[in-house]
Scaffold this motif. Structure first.
Motif, PDB file in Angstrom:
ATOM      1  N   LEU A 194      -0.828   3.820   2.685  1.00 57.25           N
ATOM      2  CA  LEU A 194      -1.271   4.298   1.374  1.00 57.25           C
ATOM      3  C   LEU A 194      -1.094   5.809   1.278  1.00 57.25           C
ATOM      4  O   LEU A 194      -0.540   6.333   0.296  1.00 57.25           O
ATOM      5  CB  LEU A 194      -2.742   3.932   1.165  1.00 57.25           C
TER       6      LEU A 194
ATOM      7  N   GLY B  64       0.432   4.004  -2.914  1.00 56.48           N
ATOM      8  CA  GLY B  64       0.230   5.420  -2.636  1.00 56.48           C
ATOM      9  C   GLY B  64       1.211   6.299  -3.376  1.00 56.48           C
ATOM     10  O   GLY B  64       0.853   7.358  -3.901  1.00 56.48           O
TER      11      GLY B  64
ATOM     12  N   ASN C 213       1.461   8.448  -0.824  1.00 60.30           N
ATOM     13  CA  ASN C 213       0.973   9.548  -1.649  1.00 60.30           C
ATOM     14  C   ASN C 213       1.545  10.885  -1.206  1.00 60.30           C
ATOM     15  O   ASN C 213       1.844  11.743  -2.038  1.00 60.30           O
ATOM     16  CB  ASN C 213      -0.556   9.585  -1.591  1.00 60.30           C
TER      17      ASN C 213
ATOM     18  N   PHE D 206       0.823  -1.203   0.000  1.00 58.85           N
ATOM     19  CA  PHE D 206       0.000   0.000   0.000  1.00 58.85           C
ATOM     20  C   PHE D 206       0.867   1.268   0.000  1.00 58.85           C
ATOM     21  O   PHE D 206       0.486   2.280  -0.599  1.00 58.85           O
ATOM     22  CB  PHE D 206      -0.939   0.001   1.212  1.00 58.85           C
TER      23      PHE D 206
ATOM     24  N   VAL E  81     -10.055   1.995  -3.887  1.00 59.24           N
ATOM     25  CA  VAL E  81      -9.036   1.574  -2.919  1.00 59.24           C
ATOM     26  C   VAL E  81      -9.455   2.006  -1.515  1.00 59.24           C
ATOM     27  O   VAL E  81      -9.419   1.228  -0.557  1.00 59.24           O
ATOM     28  CB  VAL E  81      -7.666   2.179  -3.273  1.00 59.24           C
TER      29      VAL E  81
END
Length: 390
Positions: free
Chosen positions: A248, A109, A252, A105, A374
């Protein structure tokens, strides 16, 4: 002569030929079919090829003690510590101990652009509607006499999110981790085969030909605040999925901050590639004949089809409604991307849309529901774990 016969008998037993079964033969054929789909048909080979070869290794009888245990209930050393005993058991241990799913994850991300979701927040509704199959499969699984925890874990297959399915299974039904992981990752790999017929069934040529307007630009402040706020809201409301959502969104934030390019690139490339390889091979290796060819596993595989089909249908039906309510401005095909197979489902929306209208470019529009899926699957998993966990 007796020494030669004894040596031949010993070699036959050692080689594994003596232990070869019809079940092994069936699973080796399955592995070869999956490898064919990955190599010849290009069905998400990054997932399907290592899964297929893991299955191939696990069903060579001589490999049982070398590569993967028949039932990896690891041996204990003198201190009582449980340890893996064979090569792929180490990979499987990383799956069972909930290490690989959050790391994957993190990489997802770092690879994901949440811009399309922020530019078109209605995508959140499409991502939520595509969780419909999760609850349908859960109900059917309960009817088939699975426990409520097992039914919840099986239902998450419908989210088409392998790491989340594995994470949920370790919490609610660790005894079913192998078949649930296999079903989740296999159906993720077969998105280009499973989704298009459902998409065409639930839409018309006119709907599929709809050209959507270009998305608005999304500012840097929005992109930075989104992972921070999302992590806080979901982690405080649904603590069980805090590790998944947190990783995640950390990935990001690394991407969107623009100040840690080395970390972002590592997470989006080397880290996720290594973790995906280990996890996919371990998942495939759990497909040994002894544990895979039984009624319970076949039920789970069948329920996975139901979950995935109804999730795709849920996204499409809401997409159809939005097409009507928007005055034919929203292409319903983007609803099918609400399952969280990123970016596979979005690419399928693009391909199906271009077949009906070559001027159609739906990829970025479909990425909104795709990344919303997601988050939606993680929320559904959090609800399942919170309500059904012991």
């Amino acid at each position: 002569m007796s020494i030669i016969l004894s040596a031949i008998k010993s070699f036959r037993s050692f080689s594994g030929i003596y232990n070869f079964t019809v079940g092994n033969a069936i699973m080796l054929v399955v592995a070869c079919v999956l490898m064919y789909l990955a190599i010849a048909k290009d069905f998400e080979p990054i997932l399907l090829l290592p899964i297929a070869f893991g299955c191939f290794l696990a069903n060579i009888p001589a490999a049982k003690g070398t590569f993967f245990s028949i039932n990896p209930a690891y041996v204990r050393d003198l201190t009582g510590t449980v340890k893996p005993t064979a090569l792929l058991d180490f990979f499987y241990f990383l799956v069972k101990s909930e290490i690989l799913p959050p790391l994957i994850f993190l990489g997802i991300g770092a690879m994901t652009d949440f811009g399309p979701l922020l530019a078109n927040p209605v995508s959140l509704l499409l991502g939520a509607s595509a969780q419909f199959g999760v609850f349908v499969a859960m109900v059917v699984a309960k009817v088939l006499q699975f426990s409520i925890g097992q039914a919840g874990a099986i239902g998450i297959i419908g989210g088409a999110d392998g790491p989340t399915a594995i994470y949920t299974a370790t919490k609610l039904a660790p005894e079913l981790l192998g078949p649930i992981a296999v079903a989740a990752y296999t159906y993720m790999s077969l998105v280009p085969l499973i989704q298009p017929p459902i998409m065409r069934l639930l839409s018309t040529h006119e709907m599929r030909s709809t050209v959507m307007e270009q998305l608005r630009p999304v500012g840097k402040l929005e992109r930075i605040l989104f992972p921070i706020v999302t992590t806080f809201v979901i982690a405080i409301l649904l603590p069980p999925v805090g590790p998944l959502v947190g990783m995640l969104m950390l990935g990001n934030l690394l991407r969107e901050s623009g100040v840690v390019e080395r970390l972002s690139n590592t997470a989006a490339n080397e880290l996720i590639n290594i973790c995906t390889l280990f996890l996919a091979v371990a998942v495939g290796a759990s497909m040994n004949a002894e544990s895979f060819l039984n009624l319970q596993t076949l039920y789970i595989i069948g329920l996975g089809v139901i979950a995935f089909g109804f999730s795709t249908a849920g996204g499409m039906l809401l997409g159809d409604l939005m097409w009507v309510m928007s005055g034919h401005k929203i292409n319903p095909l983007i609803g099918s991307a609400g399952v969280s197979a990123v970016p596979m489902a979005a690419r399928v929306s693009q391909k199906v849309g271009q077949k009906d209208n070559p001027a159609n470019f739906l990829l970025m529009h479909a990425m909104g529901p795709n990344v919303a899926g997601v988050i939606g699957t993680a929320v559904a998993a959090g609800i399942m774990i919170s309500l059904l966990g012991h």
